[in-house]
Design a protein around this motif. Structure first.
Motif: not given
Ligand code: F6R
Length: 603
Positions: A13-15, A52-53, A58-59, A63-64
């Motif tokens: 879902s993150v993408h 961006e923050n 997240i980077n 997470p998945f």
């Protein structure tokens, strides 16, 4: 206002959420956050400031999750802090919200007295706490959403996820919200804007107010179900395919979306003219032929209101029909005099501006027809209008509106012309073609405007002046400059300067005077008045006018020839460039100016 995205499905879902939020960031950029269901827990990541923050966070964590919700915020209740960023969550639910809960203060007091705790100063958390309270009483999610939603007042949209399932719940009242699904990939989405779902969801559902939507995904299928507040199945939604395309989501070779959108205007004018004069749009304009009305009530906000001021001139001068233009937030509270033989005309790029929607509702309640000049097909304004005149601007991402203004005015002009005469008049087409050619020419060489920007960008204040049809352009030029360059700018009717504002003029102030070929001498005397007081003079005026050029410190020559009706649009493009280059020199965030958001869905 705030951007909302939700996802459930077999992928990460993150993408989709981050991609969706990136597309919606122009709607609010005070903070951003995401809540993911991971190992049967709700995990929230949020950060103050731009998306961006959050992306950095997240980077780092990578997470998945199969189910999640995300949000970009434009603060209403509560300061811009990470605690106040959405989502708001607890051990049971997480919620993202767009809108305002008007009775939040009173409800929060009651809930605090009952022993409930709050982690933020937001009104949104009140909904989360209510939902939790009702769930603890009933153990029924739908019933709790219904009860919590019925308890709050004001216009809002919510997306909710729970720890106990992978379902996405959402509900709204007079705020934008769409649900999407992709049967092939078995994914479901929710967003405040179909734009976020381009390329993800080929089908979009538009639920009506107070309909609870539940999206769920199984190994075999994706399903979206709709319920009324009494939990009976609902059919109050519309299904539509998402026709938007992706090329609108990138800046291409331009440094900013605003610059790209300024440059798009010439070809969009050609397309709009072809659509209304030669193609499908012709039918709707032909229906206006010989239309009689006792008067037009135009309402809109900001730049769209300025477009209304230009359009009013068309109705009055071409059709000799009375037209009033009101700022939507004023009109709705002034108990306007509305008669049945009049028409309400609402102008909005987004079609979601809360105050404009309220005016539309008011006119409809009073039984007068509601027409709209609108960009977003399927928006609330569009859906509630008796007749829509689409401006076909494509997605406008720059928070400062540019191409929407141009196409709103052009649409208003075409409406006015079709009431009066046939659209087959060759002069009409010639004038529109000339307009697009002149704008293309202006876009091809902006060296002079850049040089002028360089000379004046550090001045203390800017007064834009114009007469008649250029007065709305003076207002719009000043608005554009103040919103993207953060400098003080005002628009005045040229003849009004000496009734007060001239007191401001000294060598630190710039007067940007729009001088059309009409009433030229009168405006020249206004320039003399400013010069006599040492004001710096930038004139946007007719080419080959040595007399005015001599009077000015800086001169932007334009070719007004052949544009008796459409020159305000042309002049405005020159001012868009001037604002853009001043803002660039000031180093501001041109596409996302501070404190602003695209699509103002709160009152
Ligand atoms: C200024 C600007 C705003 C909008 C106003 C109405 O550049 O973009 O003033 O024009 O918020 O928005 P819409 O047209 O979406 O109703």
């Amino acid at each position: 206002m705030c951007g909302i995205v939700g996802y459930t499905g077999p992928g990460n879902s993150v993408h989709s959420i981050i991609e969706g939020l990136s597309r919606l960031e122009y709607r609010g950029y005070d903070s951003a956050g995401i809540c993911l269901k991971i190992d049967n827990e709700l995990q929230i990541l949020k950060k103050e400031g731009k998306l961006e923050n959050l992306k950095k966070l997240i980077n780092e964590q990578k997470p998945f999750s199969h189910t999640g919700i995300g949000h970009t915020r434009w603060a209403t209740h509560g300061a811009v802090t990470t605690d106040n960023a959405h989502p708001h969550g607890n051990e049971l639910f997480a919620v993202v919200h767009n809108g305002i809960i008007e009775n939040a203060g009173a409800l929060k007091k009651e809930l605090l007295a009952e022993g409930f705790l709050f982690k933020s100063q937001t009104d949104s958390e009140v909904f989360l706490v209510l939902l939790t309270k009702f769930f603890k009483q009933s153990n029924n999610v739908l019933q709790s959403i219904s009860k919590a939603f019925s308890t709050i007042t004001g216009n809002s949209a919510f997306v909710i996820i729970e720890k106990a399932s992978d379902k996405l719940y959402c509900i709204k009242r007079s705020a934008p919200l769409v649900v999407g699904d992709n049967k092939e990939t078995r994914e479901a989405f929710v967003s405040s804007d179909p734009f976020a779902l381009i390329g993800f969801a080929p089908c979009i559902y538009f639920p009506q107010d107070s309909v609870i939507c539940v999206s769920s995904v199984s190994d075999a299928e994706v399903s979206v179900n709709f319920y009324e507040l009494d939990l009976k199945p609902s059919t109050r939604y519309k299904l539509q395919s998402n026709a938007m395309t992706m090329d609108t989501t990138t800046k291409g070779s331009y440094e900013h979306f605003m610059l790209k959108e300024i440059h798009e205007q010439a070809s969009l004018i050609d397309h709009l003219a072809a659509y209304y004069i030669k193609n499908e749009g012709r039918k709707i304009l032909d229906e206006l032929k010989n239309l009689k009305t006792a008067g037009w009530h135009l309402t809109a906000c900001g730049t769209a209101w300025h477009a209304g001021l230009v359009i009013k001139n068309y109705f009055e001068q071409i059709n000799r029909q009375p037209a009033s233009v009101d700022i939507a937030s004023e009109f709705r509270y002034k108990n306007p005099i509305l008669n049945k033989d009049e028409i309400g005309l609402f102008i909005s790029q987004s079609g979601e501006t809360a105050d404009t929607l309220a005016c539309q509702e008011l006119c409809k309640e009073r039984g007068i027809p509601a027409f709209s000049i609108v960009n977003v097909e399927g928006s609330t304004l569009f859906r509630n209008s008796d007749k829509n005149f689409l401006i076909h601007a494509g997605v406008e991402i720059g928070v400062a509106s540019t191409k929407a203004f141009t196409l709103q005015v052009l649409t208003g002009f075409l409406m006015s012309r079709s009431i009066q005469a046939t659209l087959d008049d060759s002069n009409l087409f010639t004038e529109i073609q000339l307009l697009s050619a002149r704008i293309a020419e202006l876009c091809s060489d902006t060296k002079l405007i850049k040089e002028i920007a360089q000379k004046i960008y550090n001045k203390k204040g800017f007064i834009f002046t114009g007469r008649g049809k250029y007065f709305p352009i003076a207002l719009e030029g000043a608005l554009k400059l103040k919103e993207i360059a953060y400098v003080h700018a005002e628009g005045y009717a040229a003849g009004e300067l000496k009734h007060g504002p001239i007191a401001l003029i000294d060598e630190h102030i710039v007067n940007i005077a729009i001088v059309g070929p009409e009433l030229l001498e009168k405006t020249v005397s206004n320039i003399e008045e400013v010069k006599a007081r040492r004001g710096r003079m930038v004139v946007v005026g007719p080419q080959n006018s040595p007399e005015i050029e001599q009077l000015s410190d800086h001169y932007i020559p334009l070719n007004f020839e052949g544009l008796p009706n459409l020159s305000p649009i042309y002049v405005n493009v020159a001012l868009q460039f001037l604002a853009y280059h001043i803002a660039k020199l000031k180093g501001t965030d041109i596409d996302k100016p501070r404190n602003l958001a695209k699509s103002v869905t709160v009152e």
